[in-house]
Design a protein around this motif. Structure first.
Motif, PDB file in Angstrom:
ATOM      1  N   THR A 104      10.332  22.231  62.808  1.00  0.00           N
ATOM      2  CA  THR A 104       9.392  22.646  61.754  1.00  0.00           C
ATOM      3  C   THR A 104       9.916  23.903  61.049  1.00  0.00           C
ATOM      4  OG1 THR A 104       8.122  24.097  63.199  1.00  0.00           O
ATOM      5  CG2 THR A 104       7.409  21.805  63.116  1.00  0.00           C
ATOM      6  N   ALA A 105       9.516  24.021  59.786  1.00  0.00           N
ATOM      7  CA  ALA A 105      10.009  25.141  58.968  1.00  0.00           C
ATOM      8  C   ALA A 105       9.616  26.474  59.590  1.00  0.00           C
ATOM      9  CB  ALA A 105       9.453  25.026  57.556  1.00  0.00           C
ATOM     10  N   GLU A 106       8.346  26.539  60.106  1.00  0.00           N
ATOM     11  CA  GLU A 106       7.871  27.795  60.694  1.00  0.00           C
ATOM     12  C   GLU A 106       8.712  28.178  61.907  1.00  0.00           C
ATOM     13  OE1 GLU A 106       5.903  25.172  60.190  1.00  0.00           O
ATOM     14  OE2 GLU A 106       4.712  25.842  58.471  1.00  0.00           O
ATOM     15  N   SER A 107       8.992  27.186  62.757  1.00  0.00           N
ATOM     16  CA  SER A 107       9.732  27.508  63.983  1.00  0.00           C
ATOM     17  C   SER A 107      11.159  27.935  63.637  1.00  0.00           C
ATOM     18  CB  SER A 107       9.722  26.319  64.953  1.00  0.00           C
ATOM     19  OG  SER A 107      10.514  25.276  64.452  1.00  0.00           O
ATOM     20  N   ILE A 108      11.752  27.310  62.600  1.00  0.00           N
ATOM     21  CA  ILE A 108      13.108  27.686  62.196  1.00  0.00           C
ATOM     22  C   ILE A 108      13.100  29.139  61.670  1.00  0.00           C
ATOM     23  CG2 ILE A 108      14.921  27.261  60.478  1.00  0.00           C
ATOM     24  CD1 ILE A 108      14.429  24.248  60.917  1.00  0.00           C
ATOM     25  N   GLU A 109      12.087  29.430  60.866  1.00  0.00           N
ATOM     26  CA  GLU A 109      12.001  30.798  60.324  1.00  0.00           C
ATOM     27  C   GLU A 109      11.797  31.830  61.435  1.00  0.00           C
ATOM     28  OE1 GLU A 109       8.996  30.633  57.285  1.00  0.00           O
ATOM     29  OE2 GLU A 109      10.268  29.234  56.144  1.00  0.00           O
ATOM     30  N   ARG A 110      10.950  31.451  62.389  1.00  0.00           N
ATOM     31  CA  ARG A 110      10.664  32.374  63.510  1.00  0.00           C
ATOM     32  C   ARG A 110      11.921  32.602  64.341  1.00  0.00           C
ATOM     33  NH1 ARG A 110       8.900  36.529  65.494  1.00  0.00           N
ATOM     34  NH2 ARG A 110       7.916  36.566  67.548  1.00  0.00           N
ATOM     35  N   CYS A 132       9.220  30.484  74.307  1.00  0.00           N
ATOM     36  CA  CYS A 132       8.577  30.308  72.991  1.00  0.00           C
ATOM     37  C   CYS A 132       7.145  30.828  73.016  1.00  0.00           C
ATOM     38  CB  CYS A 132       8.591  28.838  72.585  1.00  0.00           C
ATOM     39  SG  CYS A 132      10.233  28.297  72.083  1.00  0.00           S
ATOM     40  N   MET A 133       6.465  30.549  74.113  1.00  0.00           N
ATOM     41  CA  MET A 133       5.073  30.999  74.225  1.00  0.00           C
ATOM     42  C   MET A 133       5.003  32.527  74.082  1.00  0.00           C
ATOM     43  SD  MET A 133       2.697  29.213  77.034  1.00  0.00           S
ATOM     44  CE  MET A 133       3.041  30.415  78.312  1.00  0.00           C
ATOM     45  N   HIS A 134       5.947  33.215  74.767  1.00  0.00           N
ATOM     46  CA  HIS A 134       5.987  34.671  74.662  1.00  0.00           C
ATOM     47  C   HIS A 134       6.296  35.149  73.251  1.00  0.00           C
ATOM     48  CE1 HIS A 134       5.270  35.479  78.793  1.00  0.00           C
ATOM     49  NE2 HIS A 134       6.354  34.842  79.233  1.00  0.00           N
ATOM     50  N   MET A 135       7.047  34.322  72.541  1.00  0.00           N
ATOM     51  CA  MET A 135       7.471  34.715  71.186  1.00  0.00           C
ATOM     52  C   MET A 135       6.488  34.238  70.125  1.00  0.00           C
ATOM     53  SD  MET A 135      10.141  36.451  71.560  1.00  0.00           S
ATOM     54  CE  MET A 135      10.450  36.965  73.236  1.00  0.00           C
ATOM     55  N   GLY A 136       5.375  33.666  70.558  1.00  0.00           N
ATOM     56  CA  GLY A 136       4.338  33.253  69.611  1.00  0.00           C
ATOM     57  C   GLY A 136       4.673  31.987  68.868  1.00  0.00           C
ATOM     58  N   MET A 137       5.343  31.083  69.510  1.00  0.00           N
ATOM     59  CA  MET A 137       5.634  29.790  68.879  1.00  0.00           C
ATOM     60  C   MET A 137       5.653  28.704  69.951  1.00  0.00           C
ATOM     61  SD  MET A 137       9.527  30.785  68.050  1.00  0.00           S
ATOM     62  CE  MET A 137      10.687  29.525  68.406  1.00  0.00           C
ATOM     63  N   GLN A 138       5.852  27.440  69.505  1.00  0.00           N
ATOM     64  CA  GLN A 138       5.892  26.341  70.480  1.00  0.00           C
ATOM     65  C   GLN A 138       7.273  25.709  70.490  1.00  0.00           C
ATOM     66  OE1 GLN A 138       2.785  23.383  70.316  1.00  0.00           O
ATOM     67  NE2 GLN A 138       1.317  24.899  69.553  1.00  0.00           N
ATOM     68  N   PHE A 139       7.763  25.467  71.738  1.00  0.00           N
ATOM     69  CA  PHE A 139       9.100  24.860  71.841  1.00  0.00           C
ATOM     70  C   PHE A 139       9.125  23.490  71.173  1.00  0.00           C
ATOM     71  CE2 PHE A 139      12.491  22.678  74.484  1.00  0.00           C
ATOM     72  CZ  PHE A 139      13.549  23.266  73.808  1.00  0.00           C
ATOM     73  N   GLN A 140       8.013  22.718  71.287  1.00  0.00           N
ATOM     74  CA  GLN A 140       7.963  21.389  70.668  1.00  0.00           C
ATOM     75  C   GLN A 140       8.200  21.478  69.159  1.00  0.00           C
ATOM     76  OE1 GLN A 140       7.874  18.449  72.355  1.00  0.00           O
ATOM     77  NE2 GLN A 140       8.325  17.590  70.336  1.00  0.00           N
ATOM     78  N   HIS A 141       7.732  22.568  68.534  1.00  0.00           N
ATOM     79  CA  HIS A 141       7.974  22.744  67.091  1.00  0.00           C
ATOM     80  C   HIS A 141       9.450  22.981  66.785  1.00  0.00           C
ATOM     81  CE1 HIS A 141       3.504  23.972  66.301  1.00  0.00           C
ATOM     82  NE2 HIS A 141       3.654  22.704  66.656  1.00  0.00           N
ATOM     83  N   VAL A 142      10.121  23.660  67.744  1.00  0.00           N
ATOM     84  CA  VAL A 142      11.569  23.845  67.584  1.00  0.00           C
ATOM     85  C   VAL A 142      12.260  22.497  67.690  1.00  0.00           C
ATOM     86  CG1 VAL A 142      13.634  24.942  68.526  1.00  0.00           C
ATOM     87  CG2 VAL A 142      11.445  26.172  68.559  1.00  0.00           C
ATOM     88  N   VAL A 143      11.825  21.715  68.716  1.00  0.00           N
ATOM     89  CA  VAL A 143      12.386  20.369  68.915  1.00  0.00           C
ATOM     90  C   VAL A 143      12.188  19.544  67.649  1.00  0.00           C
ATOM     91  CG1 VAL A 143      12.137  18.234  70.240  1.00  0.00           C
ATOM     92  CG2 VAL A 143      12.100  20.445  71.417  1.00  0.00           C
ATOM     93  N   SER A 171      17.341  31.238  78.004  1.00  0.00           N
ATOM     94  CA  SER A 171      18.000  31.454  79.285  1.00  0.00           C
ATOM     95  C   SER A 171      18.724  32.804  79.316  1.00  0.00           C
ATOM     96  CB  SER A 171      18.980  30.303  79.526  1.00  0.00           C
ATOM     97  OG  SER A 171      19.482  30.353  80.824  1.00  0.00           O
ATOM     98  N   ALA A 172      19.377  33.132  78.177  1.00  0.00           N
ATOM     99  CA  ALA A 172      20.107  34.404  78.099  1.00  0.00           C
ATOM    100  C   ALA A 172      19.159  35.587  78.272  1.00  0.00           C
ATOM    101  CB  ALA A 172      20.827  34.488  76.755  1.00  0.00           C
ATOM    102  N   ASN A 173      17.918  35.410  77.775  1.00  0.00           N
ATOM    103  CA  ASN A 173      16.950  36.506  77.841  1.00  0.00           C
ATOM    104  C   ASN A 173      16.101  36.464  79.107  1.00  0.00           C
ATOM    105  OD1 ASN A 173      16.941  38.291  75.226  1.00  0.00           O
ATOM    106  ND2 ASN A 173      17.380  36.198  74.553  1.00  0.00           N
ATOM    107  N   GLY A 174      16.502  35.651  80.076  1.00  0.00           N
ATOM    108  CA  GLY A 174      15.874  35.666  81.381  1.00  0.00           C
ATOM    109  C   GLY A 174      14.628  34.837  81.517  1.00  0.00           C
ATOM    110  N   ALA A 175      14.291  34.014  80.494  1.00  0.00           N
ATOM    111  CA  ALA A 175      13.111  33.162  80.599  1.00  0.00           C
ATOM    112  C   ALA A 175      13.421  31.985  81.513  1.00  0.00           C
ATOM    113  CB  ALA A 175      12.696  32.658  79.222  1.00  0.00           C
TER     114      ALA A 175
END
Ligand SMILES: [Zn+2]
Length: 609
Positions: free
Chosen positions: A50-56, A36-47, A25-29
């Motif tokens: 997952t280790a990858e999403s945390i690292e990303r 997340c899609m723009h950043m090359g990851m999936q929001f569901q993985h953040v939810v 939200s802060a970055n205007g999305a």
């Protein structure tokens, strides 16, 4: 370093998904998903943490991996981990969004934050067991249908979308302190297991749900319908359950016992459902999760330890623990005895309390280890008279044996006559074995008689002979092989007389007194009648009959005061006639009337020297 134009600090109590949502939200999305899609990851993985999403996210936000991990709800198989504490899906509140209106009002006031990214979701709002804001001491509010799937878990976006009237939500909020239960759950989520013992052994969700479910039957009865319990009622239930469970196994057993006591006032058949109701159904039928096994084990063990349950019954599956208690009902069924007869036997033998008389057969508890013996004794029981015949004891002695407790009836009649008492064969055999062993085995020298005859000859009570015999005090005991039982035992009256003799009274018999006075029995009798010598009555220590005796001191004082004419002549070494003349000349008369005494005595003080 961060890849993003705008970065935010991770708040200490923030959830990972809400952090991602806030950063988006802060970055205007428009949504976290889009971001997340723009950043090359999936929001569901953040939810799902997952280790990858945390690292990303760490790379994007510049926040460390370990901080982000603590904020995450990490999905692992069917389990969700928060800071290492295990939860299951039903105990996470995510689609129904919970929040503290006061916390959000506080967020809104933070002018140091970008207006579109002031609100954030707290990690602990996701945990169903926590229902109160510890900062503002009010219950959480719930947003029932926060958003469509596109905004699911996207806290900041949902709140922006909803633009809630937080002030009026706050005005309608119920104030309350966080319960001990909630503080316990928060403590575990923050610092790992606390130190309340038993509960810490369970995964957090099992500890939490057990408290809630136990509390539900404590607060609303065993038939409670958990679907009808409101959130604020659950808050109270959880605290009630925690009060018991946090005090450990003994407290839980006590609590279960209270349910047993309640059950005993009903007429229902015994079983997990009738004892613990909803709590049992939930543990037995609604979840097969082995995390709850310690609770199931505890309930099962306690039920078998205190209730008439055993193999063949069910308690979280078929019971295999050996039976500790029977009821009259279960014992009658197992041993094929009529319940009415068993109930009588058990109460008579003291195995069931007299107070149990009013209870039904399935409510009278009998110690399982004693039931078999009771029933065997019941089968072989002899009546008062049959038992007497078996022991071969005369009636009087039989009564003494029972009265002294040497033979114990197994069914005693507390109020009725002893004649109704029942005796087990094994008890009678035990007694017979004891009396036949009672002789020390020395050769019998004297003549022996049966106990009744010997007691007569020894002038003592039969009970004294029985006591001596059964306490191993008699050396001369013989067994008459021509007869049996009690009457076969033969003892020596002389030995008994010696052992039952009373303490000597210290007096002398009249015969002995005659000798000491050197007079006849006729004279002595006369002196006693006149009161010149005091007669005493004492018990003969050997034959125990009362007899007239004289104490030596009385005899000596008589001899010091009086002297017979005969003895005075001997003392003066002269003929008796000369003595008589001497006394007559001196005008001294006899102390007692010689006609009555048949002898002449003088008072020594009156005789001139
Ligand atoms: Zn708050």
């Amino acid at each position: 370093m961060s890849e993003l134009g705008i970065t935010l600090p991770l708040q200490a109590d923030q959830s990972l998904a809400s952090f991602c949502s806030q950063v988006a939200s802060a970055n205007g999305a428009s949504s976290a998903r889009e971001f997340c899609m723009h950043m090359g990851m999936q929001f569901q993985h953040v939810v799902d943490g997952t280790a990858e999403s945390i690292e990303r996210l760490a790379v994007l936000s510049g926040v460390g991996v370990s901080c982000l991990s603590k904020a995450a709800v990490i999905k692992q198989g069917g389990m969700y981990l928060i800071n290492g504490e295990k939860l299951r899906r039903p105990f996470l509140r995510r689609s129904r969004l919970r929040y503290c209106p006061a916390c959000l009002i506080g967020d809104n006031a933070r002018e140091d934050r970008l207006p579109q990214a002031r609100l954030y979701g707290r990690r602990d709002w996701l945990v169903s067991f926590i229902r109160t804001c510890p900062v503002h001491q009010i219950e959480f509010a719930t947003l029932e249908n926060p958003a469509g799937p596109s905004l699911l878990h996207d806290f900041t976006a949902v709140m922006r979308d909803k633009s809630l009237d937080l002030d009026s939500v706050l005005a309608g909020s119920q104030g309350r302190n966080p319960s001990n239960f909630e503080q316990y759950v928060t403590g575990r989520l923050t610092n790992g297991t606390a130190s309340v013992g038993y509960l810490d052994l369970l995964p957090l969700y099992a500890a939490g749900r057990s408290c809630e479910m136990l509390g539900a039957i404590l607060e609303h009865g065993i038939k409670v319908a958990s679907d009808n319990i409101s959130e604020s009622q659950w808050w109270s239930c959880a605290e009630s359950g925690f009060k018991v469970m946090s005090n450990g196994e003994e407290a839980i057993r006590e609590c279960l016992t209270a349910f047993h006591d309640r059950f005993f006032t009903t007429s229902r058949d015994i079983g997990g459902r009738s004892l613990y109701g909803r709590f049992y159904e939930w543990l037995a039928h609604e979840n097969e999760d082995s995390a709850y096994d310690p609770i199931r084990d505890l309930i099962r063990a306690h039920a078998v330890a205190t209730l008439p349950l055993g193999p063949g019954d069910e308690m979280f599956g078929p019971l295999t623990i050996p039976r500790r208690w029977h009821s009259v009902h279960t014992a009658a069924r197992e041993f094929g005895v009529h319940p009415k007869r068993l109930r009588k036997l058990a109460i008579g033998a003291g195995l069931a309390k007299e107070a149990a008389i009013d209870l039904t057969d399935d409510r009278i508890l009998l110690d399982a280890s004693e039931v078999e013996t009771l029933i065997r004794h019941g089968r072989e029981a002899l009546s008062y008279n049959d038992a007497r015949a078996y022991v071969n004891a005369p009636r009087v002695q039989w009564e003494i044996l029972i009265k002294l407790g040497y033979v114990k009836p197994f069914v005693e009649t507390a109020t009725g006559p002893a004649l109704k008492a029942k005796f087990s064969l094994s008890e009678l055999d035990r007694f017979l074995a004891k009396i036949s062993r009672s002789g020390i085995g020395e050769p019998v020298v004297g003549e022996t008689y049966t106990i009744p005859d010997a007691s007569k000859r020894a002038n003592c009570k039969a009970s004294e002979v029985i006591d001596l015999l059964l306490q191993g005090e008699l050396r001369e005991v013989a067994i008459d092989t021509m007869t049996s039982g009690f009457l076969a035992v033969q003892v020596n009256p002389s030995e008994i007389r010696r052992k039952t003799a009373l303490i000597a009274h210290g007096g002398v018999s009249l015969k002995q007194a005659e000798k000491k006075l050197q007079t006849s029995s006729q004279v002595l009798r006369a002196l006693l009648e006149l009161g010149a010598i005091a007669p005493r009555i004492a018990i003969n220590p050997t034959n125990r009959c009362p007899q007239t005796i004289i104490y030596p001191v009385d005899l000596e004082s008589f001899k010091a005061r009086y002297v017979s004419l005969n003895n005075l002549a001997i003392e003066r070494d002269e003929h008796i006639r000369r003595t008589k003349k001497f006394l007559n000349d001196a005008g001294i008369s006899a102390a007692f009337d010689p006609e009555k005494v048949h002898a002449t005595f003088y008072e020594r003080v009156k005789i001139p020297v």
